[in-house]
Scaffold this motif. Structure first.
Motif, mmCIF file in Angstrom:
data_model
loop_
_atom_site.group_PDB
_atom_site.id
_atom_site.type_symbol
_atom_site.label_atom_id
_atom_site.label_comp_id
_atom_site.label_asym_id
_atom_site.label_seq_id
_atom_site.Cartn_x
_atom_site.Cartn_y
_atom_site.Cartn_z
ATOM 1 N N TYR B 32 43.731 44.731 33.568
ATOM 2 C CA TYR B 32 43.113 44.770 32.236
ATOM 3 C C TYR B 32 42.847 46.230 31.950
ATOM 4 C CZ TYR B 32 42.275 39.713 32.315
ATOM 5 O OH TYR B 32 42.417 38.368 32.346
ATOM 6 N N GLN B 37 42.758 43.597 38.408
ATOM 7 C CA GLN B 37 41.908 42.448 38.720
ATOM 8 C C GLN B 37 42.587 41.454 39.651
ATOM 9 O OE1 GLN B 37 38.938 42.652 38.249
ATOM 10 N NE2 GLN B 37 38.399 43.576 36.289
ATOM 11 N N SER B 57 32.451 33.858 41.420
ATOM 12 C CA SER B 57 32.628 34.256 40.035
ATOM 13 C C SER B 57 33.169 35.686 39.965
ATOM 14 C CB SER B 57 31.290 34.156 39.317
ATOM 15 O OG SER B 57 31.496 34.220 37.945
ATOM 16 N N GLY B 58 34.153 35.889 39.113
ATOM 17 C CA GLY B 58 34.714 37.217 38.955
ATOM 18 C C GLY B 58 35.766 37.574 39.981
ATOM 19 N N SER B 59 36.137 36.599 40.838
ATOM 20 C CA SER B 59 37.123 36.920 41.868
ATOM 21 C C SER B 59 38.551 36.913 41.317
ATOM 22 C CB SER B 59 37.003 35.922 43.021
ATOM 23 O OG SER B 59 37.119 34.607 42.524
ATOM 24 N N GLY B 60 38.717 36.499 40.050
ATOM 25 C CA GLY B 60 40.038 36.582 39.438
ATOM 26 C C GLY B 60 40.779 35.255 39.380
ATOM 27 N N LYS B 61 40.081 34.149 39.599
ATOM 28 C CA LYS B 61 40.745 32.842 39.597
ATOM 29 C C LYS B 61 41.366 32.554 38.224
ATOM 30 C CE LYS B 61 36.907 30.689 40.456
ATOM 31 N NZ LYS B 61 35.902 31.774 40.460
ATOM 32 N N SER B 62 40.557 32.705 37.174
ATOM 33 C CA SER B 62 41.073 32.417 35.834
ATOM 34 C C SER B 62 42.197 33.379 35.479
ATOM 35 C CB SER B 62 39.957 32.548 34.801
ATOM 36 O OG SER B 62 38.928 31.660 35.082
ATOM 37 N N THR B 63 41.993 34.623 35.818
ATOM 38 C CA THR B 63 43.002 35.631 35.499
ATOM 39 C C THR B 63 44.345 35.260 36.132
ATOM 40 O OG1 THR B 63 41.272 37.288 35.455
ATOM 41 C CG2 THR B 63 43.525 38.082 35.659
ATOM 42 N N ILE B 75 46.547 38.671 25.549
ATOM 43 C CA ILE B 75 45.474 39.667 25.627
ATOM 44 C C ILE B 75 46.126 41.042 25.597
ATOM 45 C CG2 ILE B 75 43.608 40.591 27.042
ATOM 46 C CD1 ILE B 75 43.236 37.777 28.158
ATOM 47 N N GLU B 191 38.707 25.101 35.766
ATOM 48 C CA GLU B 191 37.385 24.476 35.840
ATOM 49 C C GLU B 191 37.207 23.384 34.785
ATOM 50 O OE1 GLU B 191 34.058 27.000 36.444
ATOM 51 O OE2 GLU B 191 35.303 28.688 37.034
ATOM 52 N N HIS B 222 34.885 25.652 40.719
ATOM 53 C CA HIS B 222 33.732 26.261 41.342
ATOM 54 C C HIS B 222 33.127 25.334 42.378
ATOM 55 C CE1 HIS B 222 32.289 29.811 38.918
ATOM 56 N NE2 HIS B 222 31.973 30.070 40.166
HETATM 57 N N1 LIG Z 1 40.075 39.715 28.733
HETATM 58 C C1 LIG Z 1 39.573 40.496 29.708
HETATM 59 N N2 LIG Z 1 39.495 41.825 29.530
HETATM 60 C C2 LIG Z 1 38.995 42.623 30.507
HETATM 61 N N3 LIG Z 1 38.541 42.190 31.681
HETATM 62 C C3 LIG Z 1 38.590 40.871 31.927
HETATM 63 C C4 LIG Z 1 39.105 39.950 30.946
HETATM 64 N N4 LIG Z 1 39.025 38.704 31.450
HETATM 65 C C5 LIG Z 1 38.495 38.843 32.694
HETATM 66 N N5 LIG Z 1 38.236 40.140 32.974
HETATM 67 C C6 LIG Z 1 37.680 40.661 34.218
HETATM 68 O O1 LIG Z 1 38.516 40.273 35.284
HETATM 69 C C7 LIG Z 1 37.741 39.897 36.400
HETATM 70 C C8 LIG Z 1 38.127 38.533 36.882
HETATM 71 O O2 LIG Z 1 37.749 37.599 35.896
HETATM 72 P P1 LIG Z 1 38.100 36.062 35.966
HETATM 73 O O3 LIG Z 1 37.704 35.468 34.672
HETATM 74 O O4 LIG Z 1 39.510 35.913 36.368
HETATM 75 O O5 LIG Z 1 37.130 35.572 37.118
HETATM 76 P P2 LIG Z 1 36.901 34.091 37.653
HETATM 77 O O6 LIG Z 1 37.219 34.124 39.080
HETATM 78 O O7 LIG Z 1 37.646 33.132 36.799
HETATM 79 O O8 LIG Z 1 35.344 33.939 37.443
HETATM 80 P P3 LIG Z 1 34.523 32.640 36.955
HETATM 81 O O9 LIG Z 1 34.369 31.796 38.153
HETATM 82 O O10 LIG Z 1 33.219 33.205 36.531
HETATM 83 O O11 LIG Z 1 35.289 31.983 35.869
HETATM 84 C C9 LIG Z 1 36.286 39.984 36.002
HETATM 85 O O12 LIG Z 1 35.775 41.192 36.518
HETATM 86 C C10 LIG Z 1 36.324 40.041 34.504
HETATM 87 O O13 LIG Z 1 35.301 40.869 34.030
#
Ligand SMILES: Nc1ncnc2c1ncn2[C@@H]1O[C@H](COP(=O)(O)OP(=O)(O)OP(=O)(O)O)[C@@H](O)[C@H]1O
Ligand SMILES: [Mg+2]
Lengths: 306, 269, 299
Positions: B32, B37, B57-63, B75, B191, B222
């Protein structure tokens, strides 16, 4: 063969739609940009012809007082001094802003800080409605109400800077007010709460905290109103008297850039000096609207930095 | 928070001769802007199995999940490098028709996002746009997908009411029905049960277990019990790295990596 | 004077200001309506204008205003939709986009005389459309486009990005997602903006005096063939609108009952603006309820 695999390598119907949509959007937006460029090009090329083609001195144009492009003065030079109109435009604009600002900001404070319920229920819908009232209606009221009253009070014809100011004041008041309301509403609630909690009175809070942090927004509102006033044509033209003379007082017939422009452009021949000189006035209007725009941007940037 | 060694990983790989792979990534990175990430994730997801992705949370799963059907294309600041292999093709390249690809790799999001249309239209909208016109087929599709999503009984009399009038749990099941109405090959879920009450959650879990027969499912969650209950394989993500990937039972009983152990036993961080 | 008194004084002044404003604005409206409405009869609304004698109406001008409005909106609504969609959905954050935004900003702040003169130069003279409804409609489009475009963009931007993701994840193109999901959801905002834009166009005069012209030739309301010279629908005929009419009879000063006619016409204009305003609110709310299913009838 894997049909899914094959389909991924072809161009799908959706991809074609996407391309078409993007082109349609791009076409519309380009049209707007082209129109803006064309406005600048055409107004500038006509407006500058006065100086390049008819060899009028720019300085004379801006500072001389005699406006009668069809005739020549004693030295044989055409009389194209735009000073009376420039002065007229600036005077009505500045006066209207000076009168409107306290009213607009006062009303905005009333609506956001003093009596939000009544303010929002009565004042807001009324101002919103008045923003939409056509300028000719304001001009007509100016002509039938303001001018006769001024004539009664001060003698003369009643036409002039004062009448123009009054009309523009009423015209820009709703706009400036509703933009000021937005500016005040943007001030975070906890600013007020913090100030009141420290024992400040409501007025001290408004004056020292709310107004101060809303200053960029309020300034933007006022400049926006000035831009509207400067560019307004018909309402002013109906009440200002349209004499291309430097105003001696506020109640003698005067003129603005817009009023001379609307009066004259239909009565002159394209390409003649009279006509080009009018386009030069239009060019000044165009440039001034750029200046107002720039001013609003500068205020916005300053405000964002704070 | 403990510092774990991000270079020590235990990633299961499959023999494609024995187990068909539906989707896999090879050294996938997601940025990003200038922030990385996802830092080189290589995972294989077997066909007709449920794989879950867990991690804090924030480990990058959604990404990671979003890059699998290239939702990160939308994006502006996101950049994805590496390979995403699907049906013998690297789909992470411009020549792949991304719209066609998303028909086959569907997605359900964390927050339910039904269209402001009727329940019926929510499900038939995309199929119609993709060319299904026959009213009978569409009616049938609505019924089967709603049944699969465990929503049919609740809404069969109000199919033409606005979907926005449904409860959160119902909306989410509608979103699942909407996704499977496209008959995707692979279903990505981010999730999907996080906004649901326990009863809706168990309905959704049953749904997924049934869908497994025809779909490959990758689910971010989660909820570790959920992962343990429904998934065949589990990946553990930490700070943008997949630290461990193995059979779910293994992850929850004798993980190979300390971080995984701490996470599943609740001693993490 | 202590701070308490100061506070009281300031509050008093603010009340006075609010009172004055209400008074000014109310008397403004009252003046127009009281002066004007008595003149507004069926005859006044339908009869043609008379130049040198009293008793003329505003029929043709009223028709012209509406026809011009319809034409202008027909051109500017699709254009502003396309442009607004492009800005909100496709434009990347780069210098080109900021240039585009700047141009739109500038266009929206140009004085309408300048836009009118540009239209005169381009449409009337260059394109040889003459003083005509067509020239007028085009210039009103230029005048209206920036505000409509911005309204479309803002309305679209207010729709959650989750809706876009939902469409995209189903394999739909951004374009279809926007046209069939986002635009319908943003319709209340878009419609409100369009109706307010229509109100603005309806009262505009400065941009029209040198494009649509200042004369209202007699119309033959029995022949609606747009190619017939006196047809009401002929887009190439000059067409003085209501707002232009008010300006013209007041600046010429030859019509004996100019004040009465202007008052009547102003009242009609104001009532129209009022209707546009209320219409915009009502329509926006109605659409919103209809779409979200929160209304009585549901969706
Ligand atoms: N659109 C974006 N632009 C910039 N940074 C992003 C964006 N989306 C996510 N991030 C960053 O990427 C990192 C991973 O985010 P992600 O959403 O993948 O985490 P996650 O594991 O899904 O967390 P959660 O369990 O809270 O959903 C985080 O530090 C977040 O701040
Ligand atoms: Mg997430």
């Amino acid at each position: 063969m894997d049909p899914i695999r094959e389909s991924l390598l072809k161009v799908s119907h959706q991809a074609k739609l996407e391309r078409r949509g993007r082109i349609i959007g791009l076409f519309c937006i380009s049209l707007i940009v082209i129109v803006v460029a064309a406005i600048f090009y055409f107004v500038a090329s006509r407006g500058l012809a006065t100086f390049y083609h008819d060899k009028i001195n720019l300085w004379d144009f801006l500072t001389k007082q005699a406006w009668n492009p069809g005739t020549k003065d004693s030295h044989g030079n055409p009389a194209v001094g735009a000073l009376p109109m420039i002065v007229g435009s600036f005077l009505v604009t500045i006066f209207a802003a000076i009168v409107a600002t306290p009213f607009a900001i006062g009303a905005a404070i009333f609506m956001t800080e003093i009596s939000p319920r009544r303010g929002m229920q009565i004042l807001k819908p009324v101002t919103e409605l008045l923003v939409g009232i056509p300028s000719v209606v304001y001009g007509f009221i100016g002509l039938t109400v303001v001018v006769p009253v001024i004539r009664q009070l001060f003698g003369g014809t009643g036409f002039g800077i004062l009448a123009g100011t009054m009309v523009l004041f009423v015209m820009i008041l709703p706009t400036v007010t509703s933009m000021s309301v937005d500016a005040l509403q943007a001030v975070p609630r906890y600013y007020r709460e913090a100030s009141l909690a420290l024992g400040a009175t409501r007025w001290q809070t408004i004056y020292k905290v709310v107004l101060r942090s809303a200053t960029p927004g309020l300034l933007t509102a006022v400049v926006f109103g000035m831009a509207r006033a400067f560019g307004e044509a018909l309402a002013v033209q109906m009440v200002i008297g349209n004499a291309a003379l430097l105003p001696h007082n506020l109640v003698s017939p005067a003129s603005t850039l817009t009023s001379i422009l609307t009066m004259g452009i239909g009565n002159t021949i394209m390409g003649s000096l009279e006509n080009n000189a009018l386009w030069s006035l239009a060019l000044i209007l165009l440039l001034m609207s750029l200046v107002f725009n720039l001013l609003i941007r500068l205020i916005g940037r300053k405000g964002a930095m704070k | 928070m403990k510092d774990y060694d991000l270079t020590k990983t235990a990633i299961k790989t499959f023999d494609p001769e024995v187990q068909e792979i539906a989707l896999s990534t090879d050294d996938l990175h997601v940025f990003y802007g200038s922030k990385e990430q996802i830092k080189g994730v290589s995972l294989q997801f077997p066909r007709y199995q449920i794989s879950s992705i867990i991690g804090s949370s924030g480990s990058g799963k959604s990404t990671y999940l979003r890059s699998l059907n290239r939702m990160n294309d939308e994006i502006q600041i996101a950049r994805v490098t590496g390979k995403i292999m699907y049906r013998g093709l690297d789909i992470n390249q411009p020549k792949i028709d991304v719209f066609e690809m998303r028909k086959h790799i569907g997605m359900v999001f964390q927050r339910p996002n039904p269209f402001a249309k009727s329940i019926y239209d929510n499900i038939t909208f995309a199929p119609i746009r993709h060319g299904v016109k026959d009213k009978k087929v569409l009616d049938q599709l609505v019924e089967t997908t709603l049944q699969q999503a465990g929503l049919w009984k609740e809404v069969k009399d109000t199919l033409h009411k606005s979907a926005l009038a449904l409860s959160g749990g119902q909306q989410q099941r509608l979103c699942i029905a909407r996704a499977i109405a496209m008959k995707p090959d692979i279903l990505l879920l981010d999730e999907p049960a996080s906004a649901l009450d326990p009863i809706s959650t168990s309905v959704v879990e049953d749904t997924l277990a049934q869908l497994k027969a025809h779909y490959t499912i990758i689910i971010v969650t989660h909820n570790m019990q959920q992962a343990a209950r429904i998934s065949d394989y589990t990946a553990f993500f930490h700070q943008g790295v997949a630290l461990e990937y193995a059979e779910t039972k293994r992850i929850f009983t004798k993980p190979a990596i300390q971080a995984t152990d701490d996470y599943v036993s609740g001693h993490f961080g | 004077m202590n701070v308490k008194q100061q506070d009281k004084l300031a509050t008093g002044i603010l009340y006075t200001i609010a009172g004055i404003i209400i008074l000014v604005l109310a008397s403004l409206l009252a003046f127009i309506l009281i002066q004007g409405l008595p003149h507004v009869t069926w005859h006044f609304l339908t009869a043609p204008a008379r130049s040198f004698e009293a008793g003329g109406g505003i029929g043709i001008q009223l028709f012209n205003s509406f026809y011009l409005l319809v034409l202008a909106m027909l051109i500017s609504v699709p254009l502003s939709l396309g442009a607004g969609i492009y800005l909100s959905e496709y434009a990347k954050k780069n210098w080109l986009t900021s240039l585009i935004r700047t141009s739109i900003e500038i266009l929206s702040s140009l004085p309408s005389v300048v836009v009118g003169l540009f239209g005169f130069l381009i449409f009337v003279i260059q394109f040889k459309f003459g003083f005509s409804i067509l020239s007028g409609a085009l210039v009103l489009t230029v005048f209206n486009l920036p505000l409509l475009t911005r309204n479309v963009e803002e309305s679209l931007a207010s729709i959650s990005s989750m809706q876009r993701e939902a469409g995209l994840a189903l394999g739909l193109s951004r374009w279809e997602t926007v046209m069939r999901i986002i635009v319908p959801e943003a319709l209340p905002g878009i419609t409100t903006g369009m109706i307010l834009g229509a109100g603005r166009v309806f009262g505009e005069a400065a941009a029209l005096i040198y494009t649509a012209g200042q004369s209202a030739p007699a119309l033959d309301f029995t022949n609606w063939n747009p190619f017939y010279i006196a047809s009401p629908l002929n887009p190439m005929r000059p067409a003085e609108t209501l707002a232009v009419h008010i300006w013209k009879i007041n600046s010429e000063g030859i019509m004996p009952d100019a004040v009465a006619v202007s008052a009547g016409a102003s009242a009609v204009l104001i009532v129209a603006v009022l209707l546009f305003n209320l219409g915009a609110r009502w329509f926006g709310q109605h659409l919103y309820q209809k779409m979200t299913g929160t209304g009585k009838k549901g969706a």
